[in-house]
Design a protein around this motif. Structure first.
Motif, PDB file in Angstrom:
ATOM      1  N   GLU A  35       0.828  -1.207   0.000  1.00  0.00           N
ATOM      2  CA  GLU A  35       0.000   0.000   0.000  1.00  0.00           C
ATOM      3  C   GLU A  35       0.867   1.264   0.000  1.00  0.00           C
ATOM      4  O   GLU A  35       0.564   2.234  -0.679  1.00  0.00           O
ATOM      5  N   LYS A  36       1.987   1.232   0.726  1.00  0.00           N
ATOM      6  CA  LYS A  36       2.910   2.379   0.755  1.00  0.00           C
ATOM      7  C   LYS A  36       3.534   2.609  -0.620  1.00  0.00           C
ATOM      8  O   LYS A  36       3.844   3.731  -0.989  1.00  0.00           O
ATOM      9  N   ALA A  37       3.697   1.512  -1.370  1.00  0.00           N
ATOM     10  CA  ALA A  37       4.309   1.618  -2.706  1.00  0.00           C
ATOM     11  C   ALA A  37       3.281   2.022  -3.760  1.00  0.00           C
ATOM     12  O   ALA A  37       3.611   2.147  -4.925  1.00  0.00           O
ATOM     13  N   GLY A  38       2.038   2.195  -3.350  1.00  0.00           N
ATOM     14  CA  GLY A  38       1.028   2.649  -4.285  1.00  0.00           C
ATOM     15  C   GLY A  38       0.026   1.591  -4.695  1.00  0.00           C
ATOM     16  O   GLY A  38      -0.837   1.842  -5.512  1.00  0.00           O
ATOM     17  N   VAL A  39       0.103   0.415  -4.106  1.00  0.00           N
ATOM     18  CA  VAL A  39      -0.870  -0.633  -4.419  1.00  0.00           C
ATOM     19  C   VAL A  39      -2.060  -0.408  -3.499  1.00  0.00           C
ATOM     20  O   VAL A  39      -2.084  -0.861  -2.378  1.00  0.00           O
ATOM     21  N   ALA A  40      -3.042   0.318  -4.000  1.00  0.00           N
ATOM     22  CA  ALA A  40      -4.160   0.697  -3.150  1.00  0.00           C
ATOM     23  C   ALA A  40      -5.453  -0.027  -3.494  1.00  0.00           C
ATOM     24  O   ALA A  40      -6.500   0.302  -2.978  1.00  0.00           O
ATOM     25  N   ARG A  41      -5.372  -0.992  -4.377  1.00  0.00           N
ATOM     26  CA  ARG A  41      -6.581  -1.728  -4.729  1.00  0.00           C
ATOM     27  C   ARG A  41      -7.111  -2.489  -3.521  1.00  0.00           C
ATOM     28  O   ARG A  41      -6.363  -3.191  -2.849  1.00  0.00           O
ATOM     29  N   LYS A  42      -8.405  -2.381  -3.275  1.00  0.00           N
ATOM     30  CA  LYS A  42      -8.994  -3.094  -2.148  1.00  0.00           C
ATOM     31  C   LYS A  42      -8.863  -4.600  -2.328  1.00  0.00           C
ATOM     32  O   LYS A  42      -8.639  -5.331  -1.381  1.00  0.00           O
ATOM     33  N   ALA A  43      -9.024  -5.046  -3.544  1.00  0.00           N
ATOM     34  CA  ALA A  43      -8.961  -6.480  -3.813  1.00  0.00           C
ATOM     35  C   ALA A  43      -7.527  -6.994  -3.831  1.00  0.00           C
ATOM     36  O   ALA A  43      -7.295  -8.181  -3.833  1.00  0.00           O
ATOM     37  N   GLY A  44      -6.570  -6.101  -3.846  1.00  0.00           N
ATOM     38  CA  GLY A  44      -5.182  -6.517  -3.925  1.00  0.00           C
ATOM     39  C   GLY A  44      -4.819  -6.889  -5.345  1.00  0.00           C
ATOM     40  O   GLY A  44      -5.554  -6.621  -6.282  1.00  0.00           O
ATOM     41  N   TYR A  45      -3.684  -7.494  -5.502  1.00  0.00           N
ATOM     42  CA  TYR A  45      -3.221  -7.918  -6.820  1.00  0.00           C
ATOM     43  C   TYR A  45      -3.205  -9.420  -6.890  1.00  0.00           C
ATOM     44  O   TYR A  45      -3.028 -10.096  -5.874  1.00  0.00           O
ATOM     45  N   LYS A  46      -3.356  -9.931  -8.105  1.00  0.00           N
ATOM     46  CA  LYS A  46      -3.382 -11.363  -8.315  1.00  0.00           C
ATOM     47  C   LYS A  46      -2.565 -11.650  -9.562  1.00  0.00           C
ATOM     48  O   LYS A  46      -2.742 -10.989 -10.581  1.00  0.00           O
ATOM     49  N   PHE A  47      -1.645 -12.606  -9.469  1.00  0.00           N
ATOM     50  CA  PHE A  47      -0.888 -13.008 -10.651  1.00  0.00           C
ATOM     51  C   PHE A  47      -0.302 -14.398 -10.448  1.00  0.00           C
ATOM     52  O   PHE A  47      -0.244 -14.901  -9.324  1.00  0.00           O
ATOM     53  N   THR A  48       0.128 -14.995 -11.535  1.00  0.00           N
ATOM     54  CA  THR A  48       0.835 -16.262 -11.521  1.00  0.00           C
ATOM     55  C   THR A  48       2.016 -16.145 -12.473  1.00  0.00           C
ATOM     56  O   THR A  48       1.862 -15.687 -13.600  1.00  0.00           O
ATOM     57  N   ILE A  49       3.183 -16.563 -11.986  1.00  0.00           N
ATOM     58  CA  ILE A  49       4.388 -16.599 -12.818  1.00  0.00           C
ATOM     59  C   ILE A  49       4.800 -18.057 -12.936  1.00  0.00           C
ATOM     60  O   ILE A  49       4.924 -18.750 -11.920  1.00  0.00           O
TER      61      ILE A  49
END
Length: 117
Positions: A35-49
């Motif tokens: 959140e401090k880095a600017g990730v303010a989405r309520k749902a958060g982030y989702k990914f797969t590598i």
């Protein structure tokens, strides 16, 4: 953008990557870091590598968070060695849990496939 965050978690990720040979691993990340880095989405982030043969095997260009994690992991000498001998799937869910799965076929499974083929 998120490289400094991933570098903070890298020592733990390294340990979990090694442990993943015995089973799937999960790392609970600190939401405020993102959140401090600017990730303010309520749902958060989702990914797969997906890492196959030492490279990222799927398209992750839509997520800067995933791109930065992949870059940090591929630059690490210890992880680079693991990637040359194993295949992995690294996923982040909306609860900021990083899952690490070793997807390398086990020798027993390979032997079984060869006998049934």
């Amino acid at each position: 953008m998120y490289t400094h965050i991933w570098l903070k978690y890298l020592p733990i990720i390294r340990i979990l990557m090694k442990k993943s040979a015995a089973g799937d691993q999960v790392l609970n990340l600190n939401r405020p870091d993102f959140e401090k880095a600017g990730v303010a989405r309520k749902a958060g982030y989702k990914f797969t590598i997906e890492y196959t043969n030492g490279k990222v095997a799927n398209v992750i260009s839509t997520s800067q968070l995933a791109l930065d994690l992949a870059a940090v992991m591929l630059e690490d000498a210890t992880l680079k060695n693991l990637f040359t001998t194993n295949n992995y799937q690294v996923s982040l869910n909306t609860k900021f849990q990083l899952s690490i799965k070793n997807c390398t076929p086990q020798p027993e499974a390979l032997a079984l496939e060869e006998t049934t083929a």
